[in-house]
Write a protein that holds these residues in place. Structure first.
Motif, PDB file in Angstrom:
ATOM      1  N   PRO A 270       0.823  -1.208   0.000  1.00 15.31           N
ATOM      2  CA  PRO A 270       0.000   0.000   0.000  1.00 15.31           C
ATOM      3  C   PRO A 270       0.861   1.263   0.000  1.00 15.31           C
TER       4      PRO A 270
ATOM      5  N   LYS B  58      -6.292   4.561  -2.362  1.00 16.82           N
ATOM      6  CA  LYS B  58      -7.333   3.609  -2.752  1.00 16.82           C
ATOM      7  C   LYS B  58      -7.921   4.010  -4.100  1.00 16.82           C
ATOM      8  N   ASP B  59      -8.555   3.064  -4.747  1.00 20.06           N
ATOM      9  CA  ASP B  59      -9.205   3.354  -6.023  1.00 20.06           C
ATOM     10  C   ASP B  59     -10.621   3.883  -5.777  1.00 20.06           C
TER      11      ASP B  59
ATOM     12  N   GLY C 178     -12.783   2.099  -3.263  1.00 22.46           N
ATOM     13  CA  GLY C 178     -12.320   1.979  -1.876  1.00 22.46           C
ATOM     14  C   GLY C 178     -11.328   0.859  -1.643  1.00 22.46           C
ATOM     15  N   ARG C 179     -10.826   0.249  -2.697  1.00 24.53           N
ATOM     16  CA  ARG C 179      -9.854  -0.828  -2.539  1.00 24.53           C
ATOM     17  C   ARG C 179      -8.427  -0.273  -2.579  1.00 24.53           C
ATOM     18  N   LEU C 180      -7.549  -0.884  -1.785  1.00 23.61           N
ATOM     19  CA  LEU C 180      -6.156  -0.458  -1.772  1.00 23.61           C
ATOM     20  C   LEU C 180      -5.525  -0.634  -3.151  1.00 23.61           C
TER      21      LEU C 180
END
Length: 343
Positions: free
Chosen positions: A232, A246-247, A250-252
C-alpha cells in the motif's frame, strides 16, 4: 626540447623597441648619447665603455632569460602507459509515487534506495557515475562524473518533487542513460535500472530502448524492488492524517511490477535481473553488481614532458644579482683589483 607556451617567445621581438626607447631616454635625461660599440672603439675601449657593454649585456641576458622561462622549455621526458580499472555507470532511480510504499520498514522504498545507492557510490571510486531520476518522465540529476562527493549530495536531495509528473517511464529512463553514455568507453558502459512499477508513461517503449542499448553495447541491469503482490502507498488526507491510496471503489492500490519486461531488458542487453524485497536484499544486489562491473579501460600510452625552466630561472637570478653588483660598487672593485694584486 620543446616549449609549452611558445607564444611567449614573441616578446623577444619587442627587445629592439625597448633598446631604442632606452637609448632615447638616456639622451634626454643625461644630455649625451648612449655609448655604442663604434664610439667605444674610437676611444680605445675606455673602462666606462666596457662597463656599459657589460651592463647592457647583463640586462639583455636577464630579459631574454625571463622570456624563455615564460615559454616553459620542456624535455621530451618518458613514455608512460596508463591503465585504469572501471566503467561508466548510469544509476536510473524510479521516484514515482509508488516508491512511497513502506514495505522497507521503517523507511519507504526511496529512502532505502538512496541509502544503498550512496554506499554503492562510495564503493566505486574508480568508476564514473551518473544519476538519472524518472517518474512520468526522465531527468538527468548528475551527468557522468568522478566527483562522488557532489554525486552523493545530489542523491540526498532527490525526493518525489524532483520529477513533477507521476508515472513510470522505464523506456525514457533507459534512453536518457544511453544519451549520457554516448561518448563513453565502449568496453565499459552500464545502466542500473531501479524500479518498483510497470511502464505506463513516457515516449519510448522499454523493449525498444533495450534494443537500442544492445546495438550500442550497453548492458542494463534491472532491479525490481518491493514485496511480491505489491504494498500500500501512504498518503495524507485533508486533515493531514496518514491513510492509504485507494481506487474509486475503496480498494487499496497495490502497484505491480512487470518482472517479465525487466527480465527481457536484462537478457536482451547482456545484463542481469535482480529482485530485492528489503534493504538487506537491495544491498546484496548492488554488491553483486559491483563484482560484475570490473572492466579495464583501454591502455593509453602518452609522453610525459618535464619542465626545464628552473635552471634557467636560477641563471637569470644569478645574472640579475651580478648586474646589481656591477651597478653599485662592484665595478670599481674589479677595476682596482689588478692594481692591488700587483703590489
Amino acid at each position: 626540447m620543446r616549449f609549452a607556451d611558445p607564444e611567449a617567445l614573441l616578446l623577444l621581438l619587442c627587445l629592439p623597441l625597448l633598446w631604442a626607447l632606452r637609448a632615447r631616454f638616456w639622451r634626454v635625461s643625461r644630455g649625451v648619447p648612449l655609448p655604442g660599440v663604434a664610439a667605444m672603439a674610437v676611444n680605445g675601449y675606455r673602462l666606462a665603455g666596457v662597463r656599459t657593454i657589460v651592463l647592457e649585456l647583463c640586462r639583455g641576458l636577464v630579459v631574454v632569460g625571463l622570456v624563455v622561462a615564460l615559454a616553459r622549455p620542456q624535455s621530451e621526458g618518458l613514455w608512460v602507459n596508463e591503465s585504469q580499472q572501471g566503467v561508466d555507470i548510469v544509476l536510473a532511480l524510479d521516484i514515482s509515487g509508488s516508491m512511497r510504499a513502506e514495505d522497507f520498514q521503517p523507511i519507504n522504498r526511496l529512502v532505502a534506495a538512496r541509502e544503498v545507492i550512496g554506499g554503492f557510490i562510495s564503493n566505486n571510486p574508480d568508476n564514473r557515475l551518473a544519476l538519472v531520476a524518472f517518474a512520468g518522465r526522465s531527468v538527468t540529476v548528475v551527468p557522468l562524473t568522478r566527483d562522488h562527493a557532489m554525486l552523493r549530495q545530489a542523491l540526498a536531495r532527490i525526493d518525489f518533487t524532483t520529477v513533477r509528473q507521476d508515472g513510470t517511464a522505464i523506456g525514457d529512463a533507459i534512453g536518457n542513460g544511453l544519451y549520457r553514455l554516448k561518448e563513453s568507453n565502449p568496453k565499459g558502459r552500464v545502466i542500473v535500472l531501479f524500479t518498483d512499477g510497470e511502464n505506463n508513461s513516457g515516449y519510448l517503449e522499454p523493449l525498444k530502448a533495450a534494443a537500442m542499448a544492445r546495438v550500442k553495447g550497453v548492458r542494463v541491469h534491472t532491479i525490481a524492488v518491493g514485496q511480491p503482490g505489491g504494498a500500500p502507498i501512504p498518503v495524507l488526507d485533508a486533515d493531514g492524517r496518514k491513510t492509504w491510496l485507494k481506487d474509486g471503489e475503496g480498494r487499496l492500490i497495490l502497484p505491480q511490477i512487470n518482472e517479465e519486461t525487466l527480465q527481457r531488458i536484462a537478457s536482451l542487453t547482456g545484463g542481469q535481473y535482480f529482485r530485492a524485497t528489503d534493504t538487506q536484499g537491495l544491498r546484496r544486489v548492488y554488491a553483486a553488481i559491483e563484482k560484475l562491473e570490473k572492466t579495464p579501460f583501454e591502455v593509453r600510452r602518452q609522453r610525459v614532458f618535464e619542465d626545464r625552466y628552473a635552471p634557467l630561472v636560477v641563471g637569470v637570478l644569478v645574472m640579475f644579482l651580478l648586474l646589481q653588483f656591477l651597478q653599485l660598487r662592484g665595478w670599481r672593485l674589479l677595476v682596482a683589483l689588478p692594481g692591488r694584486l700587483s703590489r
